[in-house]
Write an enzyme that holds these catalytic residues in place. Structure first.
Site, PDB file in Angstrom:
ATOM      1  N   PRO A 194       0.877  -1.121   0.148  1.00  0.00           N
ATOM      2  CA  PRO A 194      -0.236  -0.073   0.117  1.00  0.00           C
ATOM      3  C   PRO A 194       1.283   1.082  -0.206  1.00  0.00           C
ATOM      4  O   PRO A 194       1.536   1.460   0.819  1.00  0.00           O
ATOM      5  CB  PRO A 194      -1.053   0.184   1.338  1.00  0.00           C
ATOM      6  CG  PRO A 194      -0.689  -1.359   1.962  1.00  0.00           C
ATOM      7  CD  PRO A 194       0.526  -1.811   0.964  1.00  0.00           C
ATOM      8  N   GLU A 195       0.256   2.013  -0.643  1.00  0.00           N
ATOM      9  CA  GLU A 195       2.005   3.578  -0.850  1.00  0.00           C
ATOM     10  C   GLU A 195       0.553   4.558  -0.814  1.00  0.00           C
ATOM     11  O   GLU A 195      -0.918   3.856   0.244  1.00  0.00           O
ATOM     12  CB  GLU A 195       1.589   3.375  -1.998  1.00  0.00           C
ATOM     13  CG  GLU A 195       2.794   2.641  -2.394  1.00  0.00           C
ATOM     14  CD  GLU A 195       3.684   3.246  -2.604  1.00  0.00           C
ATOM     15  OE1 GLU A 195       4.612   4.111  -1.971  1.00  0.00           O
ATOM     16  OE2 GLU A 195       4.783   2.329  -3.123  1.00  0.00           O
TER      17      GLU A 195
END
Ligand code: ZN
Length: 270
Positions: A2-3
């Site tokens: 997850p960014e």
């Protein structure tokens, strides 16, 4: 992994179900995350109201009447909202039961995420030294220019440094450098103010587009039976090594920088 856009999408997905709700019960099934979940987490949280959910860099803050839970999704973490009798999944490590009957479940197969408690999140050692948010007025081309003077670091590593600006992960660094026409290995200290203006704009544009795209996946946070679908984006260079540049048709090249895949156009990026 997850960014920043996924973390912001998570925040938007879960906040409406959590804000204003009293936490009735906290269940920690496996507290061995990147850092151990505090033993007294349940005691601190139960009976408290979740006032708001904020994001700072890739951290989510559950702001309570007293104190804040600092959550990081690590490499593989996700949060989902459960409104029915959905059975627990293998890696559902933490669950919050809210007064509405809704439950918030944290799933993290690789357990690099974290759940920490802090009296004052902004002063927490993980948080206080972070650079500005890329989508805030504190982030700008002149800031990049000023901080980069005298630095021999490659520009890609420079913009991925959390002290410079937070949340520019590998994919977004690749994409923004392509849009700005800057070679990822160029020394940060040798780039003009003009080009930093363009790079800052490209970073904002890339992250904003990803967050906008994430908005279409918000429903996946409710009663999904697995990972909320982190969104597939149309990327210009990342993951496209060997394919033609969308701007000039040259073959995109791949190099490793800090052991991360770095794809660029040898003709468009200088
Ligand atoms: Zn090109």
């Amino acid at each position: 992994m997850p960014e920043l856009p996924e973390v912001e999408t998570t925040r938007r997905g879960i906040a409406p179900h959590c804000e204003g709700q009293t936490i009735q019960r906290v269940t920690v099934r496996n507290g061995k995350l990147r850092w151990p979940v505090p033993d007294d987490l349940a005691a601190r949280l139960e009976g408290q109201v979740i006032r708001s959910i904020d994001r700072r860099a890739k951290y989510l803050f559950l702001n309570l009447d007293q104190g804040t839970v600092i959550i990081h999704l690590g490499m593989s973490g996700s949060l989902r909202i459960i409104t029915d009798n959905a059975p627990l999944l293998t890696h559902d490590h933490i669950e919050l039961a809210l007064e509405s009957g809704i439950r918030v479940r944290f799933n993290d197969p690789r357990r690099f995420g974290c759940w920490l408690w802090s009296e004052s999140a902004a002063d927490h050692p993980l948080i206080h030294a972070l650079g500005p948010e890329p989508l805030s007025p504190d982030f700008s081309g002149p800031r990049l220019y000023r901080l980069s003077r005298g630095r021999n670091t490659p520009v890609k590593s420079f913009i991925m440094d959390n002290h410079v600006v937070v949340g520019v992960g590998n994919i977004y660094a690749n994409e923004a450098l392509f849009k700005a026409g800057i070679h990822p290995r160029r020394k940060a200290g040798r780039i003009s103010l003009d080009r930093y203006h363009r790079l800052a704009e490209a970073i904002v544009e890339t992250l904003s587009a990803a967050i906008l795209m994430g908005g279409t996946t918000l429903r996946d946070f409710v009663n999904s039976d697995g990972q909320p679908g982190y969104f597939a984006q149309s990327l210009l260079v990342y993951g496209r090594a060997g394919e033609p540049c969308r701007a000039c048709n040259a073959v995109l090249k791949e190099i490793r920088m800090s052991n991360r895949s770095t794809v660029y156009c040898p003709r468009c990026q200088r």
